[in-house]
Design a protein around this motif. Structure first.
Motif, mmCIF file in Angstrom:
data_model
loop_
_atom_site.group_PDB
_atom_site.id
_atom_site.type_symbol
_atom_site.label_atom_id
_atom_site.label_comp_id
_atom_site.label_asym_id
_atom_site.label_seq_id
_atom_site.Cartn_x
_atom_site.Cartn_y
_atom_site.Cartn_z
ATOM 1 N N LYS A 317 0.831 -1.197 0.000
ATOM 2 C CA LYS A 317 0.000 0.000 0.000
ATOM 3 C C LYS A 317 0.874 1.260 0.000
ATOM 4 C CE LYS A 317 -3.433 -2.294 3.011
ATOM 5 N NZ LYS A 317 -2.629 -3.408 3.540
ATOM 6 N N GLY A 318 0.301 2.351 -0.457
ATOM 7 C CA GLY A 318 0.964 3.642 -0.417
ATOM 8 C C GLY A 318 0.618 4.381 0.861
ATOM 9 N N PRO A 319 0.956 5.657 0.956
ATOM 10 C CA PRO A 319 1.782 6.357 -0.017
ATOM 11 C C PRO A 319 3.223 5.880 0.060
ATOM 12 C CG PRO A 319 1.466 7.726 1.923
ATOM 13 C CD PRO A 319 0.622 6.500 2.126
ATOM 14 N N HIS A 324 5.934 10.221 -0.466
ATOM 15 C CA HIS A 324 4.486 10.212 -0.292
ATOM 16 C C HIS A 324 3.710 10.307 -1.602
ATOM 17 C CE1 HIS A 324 6.291 11.886 3.467
ATOM 18 N NE2 HIS A 324 5.693 10.794 3.913
ATOM 19 N N ILE A 325 4.208 9.601 -2.630
ATOM 20 C CA ILE A 325 3.507 9.519 -3.904
ATOM 21 C C ILE A 325 2.298 8.594 -3.727
ATOM 22 C CG2 ILE A 325 3.711 8.944 -6.347
ATOM 23 C CD1 ILE A 325 5.483 11.275 -5.391
ATOM 24 N N VAL A 326 1.171 8.970 -4.324
ATOM 25 C CA VAL A 326 -0.047 8.158 -4.231
ATOM 26 C C VAL A 326 0.133 6.920 -5.094
ATOM 27 C CG1 VAL A 326 -2.526 8.079 -4.657
ATOM 28 C CG2 VAL A 326 -1.481 10.177 -3.796
ATOM 29 N N LYS A 327 0.273 5.769 -4.475
ATOM 30 C CA LYS A 327 0.445 4.483 -5.138
ATOM 31 C C LYS A 327 -0.347 3.436 -4.365
ATOM 32 C CE LYS A 327 3.547 5.543 -8.389
ATOM 33 N NZ LYS A 327 3.506 5.170 -9.814
ATOM 34 N N PRO A 328 -0.720 2.305 -4.948
ATOM 35 C CA PRO A 328 -0.535 1.942 -6.351
ATOM 36 C C PRO A 328 -1.409 2.807 -7.253
ATOM 37 C CG PRO A 328 -2.015 0.384 -5.318
ATOM 38 C CD PRO A 328 -1.512 1.283 -4.214
ATOM 39 N N SER A 467 1.863 10.308 -11.049
ATOM 40 C CA SER A 467 1.053 10.027 -9.862
ATOM 41 C C SER A 467 1.235 11.161 -8.869
ATOM 42 C CB SER A 467 1.475 8.698 -9.226
ATOM 43 O OG SER A 467 1.412 7.650 -10.170
ATOM 44 N N PRO A 468 0.150 11.611 -8.234
ATOM 45 C CA PRO A 468 0.235 12.797 -7.379
ATOM 46 C C PRO A 468 0.858 12.502 -6.014
ATOM 47 C CG PRO A 468 -1.973 11.911 -7.336
ATOM 48 C CD PRO A 468 -1.215 11.089 -8.346
ATOM 49 N N THR A 469 0.984 13.551 -5.222
ATOM 50 C CA THR A 469 1.555 13.449 -3.885
ATOM 51 C C THR A 469 0.472 13.605 -2.834
ATOM 52 O OG1 THR A 469 3.591 14.437 -4.709
ATOM 53 C CG2 THR A 469 3.314 14.400 -2.333
ATOM 54 N N ALA A 470 0.573 12.844 -1.752
ATOM 55 C CA ALA A 470 -0.311 13.008 -0.603
ATOM 56 C C ALA A 470 0.364 13.950 0.400
ATOM 57 C CB ALA A 470 -0.600 11.671 0.050
ATOM 58 N N VAL A 471 -0.416 14.853 0.959
ATOM 59 C CA VAL A 471 0.133 15.868 1.851
ATOM 60 C C VAL A 471 -0.698 15.917 3.127
ATOM 61 C CG1 VAL A 471 0.651 18.318 2.142
ATOM 62 C CG2 VAL A 471 0.955 17.237 -0.091
ATOM 63 N N GLN A 472 -0.011 15.960 4.265
ATOM 64 C CA GLN A 472 -0.710 16.172 5.531
ATOM 65 C C GLN A 472 -0.885 17.679 5.714
ATOM 66 O OE1 GLN A 472 0.348 14.071 9.347
ATOM 67 N NE2 GLN A 472 0.830 16.149 9.961
ATOM 68 N N THR A 473 -2.131 18.147 5.676
ATOM 69 C CA THR A 473 -2.399 19.582 5.790
ATOM 70 C C THR A 473 -2.741 20.009 7.206
ATOM 71 O OG1 THR A 473 -4.712 19.221 5.209
ATOM 72 C CG2 THR A 473 -3.185 19.692 3.401
ATOM 73 N N ALA A 474 -3.077 19.054 8.035
ATOM 74 C CA ALA A 474 -3.376 19.307 9.442
ATOM 75 C C ALA A 474 -3.301 17.960 10.145
ATOM 76 C CB ALA A 474 -4.769 19.926 9.604
ATOM 77 N N VAL A 478 -5.239 14.266 5.574
ATOM 78 C CA VAL A 478 -4.338 14.014 4.446
ATOM 79 C C VAL A 478 -5.082 14.320 3.157
ATOM 80 C CG1 VAL A 478 -2.947 12.294 3.237
ATOM 81 C CG2 VAL A 478 -3.131 12.226 5.734
ATOM 82 N N LYS A 479 -4.467 15.129 2.311
ATOM 83 C CA LYS A 479 -5.096 15.498 1.048
ATOM 84 C C LYS A 479 -4.153 15.219 -0.115
ATOM 85 C CE LYS A 479 -7.801 19.208 3.211
ATOM 86 N NZ LYS A 479 -8.122 20.659 3.185
ATOM 87 N N ILE A 480 -4.739 15.208 -1.305
ATOM 88 C CA ILE A 480 -3.940 15.080 -2.509
ATOM 89 C C ILE A 480 -3.409 16.462 -2.869
ATOM 90 C CG2 ILE A 480 -3.965 14.417 -4.938
ATOM 91 C CD1 ILE A 480 -4.418 12.134 -2.946
ATOM 92 N N SER A 481 -2.111 16.514 -3.233
ATOM 93 C CA SER A 481 -1.517 17.808 -3.576
ATOM 94 C C SER A 481 -2.117 18.349 -4.861
ATOM 95 C CB SER A 481 -0.005 17.670 -3.717
ATOM 96 O OG SER A 481 0.315 16.960 -4.888
ATOM 97 N N ASN A 482 -1.804 19.565 -5.154
ATOM 98 C CA ASN A 482 -2.488 20.256 -6.239
ATOM 99 C C ASN A 482 -2.144 19.707 -7.616
ATOM 100 O OD1 ASN A 482 -4.043 22.051 -7.620
ATOM 101 N ND2 ASN A 482 -2.857 23.869 -7.114
#
Length: 571
Positions: A317-319, A324-328, A467-474, A478-482
Motif C-alpha cells: 500500500k501507499g503512499p 508520499h507519492i499516491v500508489k498503487p 502520480s500525485p503526492t499526498a500531503v498532511q495539511t493538518a 491528508v489530502k492530494i496535492s495540487n
C-alpha cells in the motif's frame, strides 16, 4: 483508517535518512573504509566514457549505465567521501539486491471481450525484465517463436532460459496464447491478456530469483536501445532514498521519457506492520516512481465476475515512503494465477508442491472431466508480480488499437476507466493472523483495471500523467496535492482534460460525499481520510524513524526471503 497512523509517516522520513552526506546513500555512511564496494555513481552531465573514467580515479568501471546517467564501479570504500565531494557527482548508492515479486483473471478484467473483438497485441513488443523466458508452444505462432530478442545480464551466465520459473510465468500472463491448453482434450485454456505480442527476453534474475540494481538498469538500457513499446518489471526492492536520486527509479523514468510504457509490481508487503503502518508505505522501488504504472494485486476468487473480488492482503500500500507519492495506481488480479511453467527443473517448481496445478487433460477413452496428473505446462503463482503483467497486456491492446498513444495517455486511460466500486473493507484469516483491508486510494489506487473500458476511452493526456503526492495539511488530515511534482505540471491539473468523469471516485478516497476528482476542480480539497476514517496507518507521517530495529523493512518483512515472496502469499 486511524488517521494517526497515516498522519504518522510525513514528518519523519527525511530527517533520519538524509542525515550525513546528502550524496551518499545511508548504507554507505558506515561501511568499512578498508574494504571495497560496488556502487552506482550518477553524474550531473550526459554520461560518456571519458567522463566516467575521469570522475572516478582509482576505481574499476564495471558497467556503463546510460539509463541512470552513470556507471557501476568497484572501488575502495575510503574513496567514497572524496568522490561524493566531486561537483560532477549527483548521488552514490550501493548496487542493491532485488528479486522477483488465467482462466478466471482474463474475463474478470474484460480482456476476453477485447480478444473477441480482435485486440490481441499484434504489432506490439513487450520487454520482460525478469528471470528469463523458457520457450513454450504458448509463445509460438505457426511454429514461429514470438520471443524476438533475448539477452542475459546475470553475471557468469549467457543463458536466457528461465531457471527460476518466474519470468516465464509473467510472460505467459502478458502474451501466452494457450496453445498447450486448447482443444478437445482440455476443460480450460490459459490465454494471456495480449496473446499475439512480440516479447523481448531480458534476463536479470538468477536461478534463485536474485539480481541487482545494475543488472536491471543495464536491461532497461537495452530495452530503450531496442525501442520496445512496454517494459514489465515484476520485481523490486525496498525504498532507500527519494525516487529523485534512486538510480533504479531514474532508469525507469528515462525509459518512460523515451516513449516506453513501464509497468511495475507494487510489492508484497501489505501485511507488514513492523513500523506500525499496517502495510501502508510499503510500495517497493521502482514502483515508488511517479511516472510508472504501479500495480497492486486483487483476488479474482476463481469466478468470472469481479463483484466478489477483494484485495489481496499482501498487496503493498501507499503512499510511498519518503516522497508520499499516491500508489498503487491501479489493481489487477494477482492471486492464484495460472500461467506458463518454465519446466519441472525450475527452482520455483522444485521448491514447493503447492505450486503444482492439476492438468486439464481429459482421458480419451472416458472423455472424463476429472483432472489428470500434474501439468508440465502450467502452474499457479500469487503476488503483485502476477498483477503487473495483466496491465502490461492491457497497455499492449491499447497500443495495437492506436500506436500513437503516449505512455501518459495509456496510464491515464487505464486509471480513469478502472472500476471504482469496492466494499468498505474485507478480512482474511490464515495461520499467520487476521488481516483487515480498507479500500482507500492507497490500497486500490484509481481502481480495478478494465481492459475493454480502457480500449473504448478516447481521452488523451496533454501533460505528464505523474502520480500525485499526498500531503498532511493538518493533524489527521491528508489530502492530494495540487497539480505538480517537482514543478512539473501534471495531466490532473487545474484544467480538467476528462470533464466531470472521476479518475478517483469517492469510494476510493474518503468517506465524504465530495470526490477527490470533482467537476469543479481536478484535485479537490476533500480529505483522503476524515475524522471517522477506518483504522490502519500510523508512522507514515510520524516522527518515529522508519529505519532501525522496527523498520518498515525489518526482519519480519514478508519479502526478506525470496523463497517466500511468491508461493507463500496465496490466500
Amino acid at each position: 483508517m486511524n488517521t494517526k497512523i497515516l498522519a504518522g509517516l510525513l514528518l519523519a522520513t527525511a530527517s533520519g535518512l538524509f542525515a550525513g552526506n546528502a550524496k551518499l546513500a545511508h548504507e554507505l555512511e558506515s561501511i568499512d573504509p578498508n574494504g571495497s564496494v560496488d556502487v552506482i555513481v550518477q553524474l550531473k552531465h550526459p554520461v560518456n566514457d571519458g567522463l566516467l573514467s575521469s570522475v572516478v580515479r582509482g576505481g574499476e568501471l564495471k558497467k556503463k549505465l546510460n539509463a541512470a546517467n552513470g556507471g557501476l564501479y568497484r572501488l575502495p570504500a575510503n574513496m567514497l567521501k572524496s568522490l561524493a565531494s566531486d561537483p560532477e557527482v549527483v548521488y552514490i548508492s550501493p548496487d542493491r539486491p532485488l528479486k522477483g515479486l488465467l482462466e478466471y483473471a482474463e474475463p474478470t478484467i474484460n480482456a476476453n471481450i477485447a480478444l473477441q473483438n480482435g485486440w490481441s497485441g499484434t504489432g506490439v513488443t513487450v520487454a520482460i525484465i525478469d528471470s528469463g523466458i523458457t520457450v513454450s508452444g504458448d509463445l509460438q505462432e505457426l511454429l514461429l517463436n514470438r520471443i524476438s530478442y533475448s539477452k542475459s545480464f546475470v553475471p557468469g551466465s549467457n543463458s536466457t532460459q528461465d531457471a527460476y520459473g518466474h519470468g516465464t510465468h509473467v510472460a505467459g500472463i502478458v502474451g501466452g496464447n494457450g496453445s498447450n491448453s486448447s482443444g478437445l482434450l482440455y476443460t480450460h485454456s490459459f490465454v494471456g491478456i495480449a496473446p499475439n505480442v512480440k516479447l523481448v527476453n531480458l534476463r536479470v534474475l538468477d536461478q534463485n530469483g536474485q539480481g541487482t540494481d545494475s543488472q536491471v538498469i543495464a536491461a532497461i538500457d537495452e530495452a530503450i536501445a531496442l525501442k520496445v513499446d512496454i517494459i514489465n518489471l515484476s520485481l523490486g526492492r525496498p525504498v532507500f532514498e527519494s525516487y529523485t536520486v534512486d538510480p533504479l527509479c531514474q532508469a525507469v523514468e528515462q525509459a518512460w521519457k523515451a516513449g516506453i510504457v513501464v509497468v511495475v509490481a507494487a510489492g508484497n508487503d501489505g501485511r507488514v506492520n513492523t513500523a506500525g503502518t499496517h502495510g501502508y508505505a510499503t510500495i517497493t522501488a521502482p514502483g515508488n516512481d511517479p511516472y510508472v504504472i504501479t500495480v497492486g494485486a486483487m483476488k479474482d476468487q476463481a469466478t468470472l465476475t469481479r463483484s466478489d473480488d477483494t484485495i489481496a492482503s499482501y498487496s503493498s500500500k501507499g503512499p510511498t515512503i519518503l516522497d508520499h507519492i499516491v500508489k498503487p495506481d491501479v489493481v489487477a488480479p494477482g492471486n492464484n494465477i495460472n500461467s506458463m511453467l518454465a519446466g519441472t527443473n525450475a527452482t520455483l517448481y522444485q521448491t514447493s508442491t503447492t505450486l503444482l496445478e492439476k492438468s486439464y487433460y481429459m482421458s480419451l477413452p472416458e472423455l472424463s472431466l476429472s483432472p489428470g496428473p500434474y501439468s508440465n505446462n502450467y502452474f499457479k503463482l500469487s503476488g503483485t508480480s502476477m498483477a503487473a503483467p495483466m496491465v502490461s497486456g492491457i497497455a499492449a491492446l491499447l497500443l495495437q488499437k492506436d500506436p500513437t498513444l503516449t505512455p501518459d495517455t495509456i496510464k491515464a486511460r487505464i486509471m480513469k476507466t478502472a472500476t471504482k466500486t469496492f466494499p468498505a473493507s474485507s478480512t482474511v484469516t490464515d495461520s499467520t493472523g487476521t488481516y483487515i483491508d480498507y479500500y482507500d486510494i492507497f490500497t486500490v489506487g484509481a481502481g480495478y483495471v478494465d481492459a475493454w473500458a480502457a480500449l473504448n476511452c478516447t481521452d488523451r493526456a496533454t501533460l505528464p500523467a505523474l502520480s500525485p503526492t499526498a500531503v498532511q495539511t493538518a493533524p489527521g488530515v491528508v489530502k492530494i496535492s495540487n497539480t505538480s511534482i517537482g514543478g512539473t505540471a501534471a495531466v490532473w491539473g487545474s484544467a480538467a482534460v476528462w470533464g466531470s468523469a472521476a479518475v478517483w471516485g469517492s469510494t476510493v478516497t474518503d468517506e465524504s460525499t465530495a470526490a477527490v476528482w470533482g467537476s469543479a476542480a481536478v484535485w479537490g480539497s476533500a480529505a483522503v481520510w476524515g475524522s471517522n476514517a477506518p483504522a490502519g496507518t500510523a508512522a507514515v507521517w510520524g516522527s518515529a524513524a522508519v529505519w532501525g530495529s522496527t523498520a518498515v523493512w525489518g526482519s519480519s518483512t514478508a519479502d526478506t526471503d525470496a523463497s517466500n515472496v511468491l508461493y507463500n502469499l496465496t490466500e
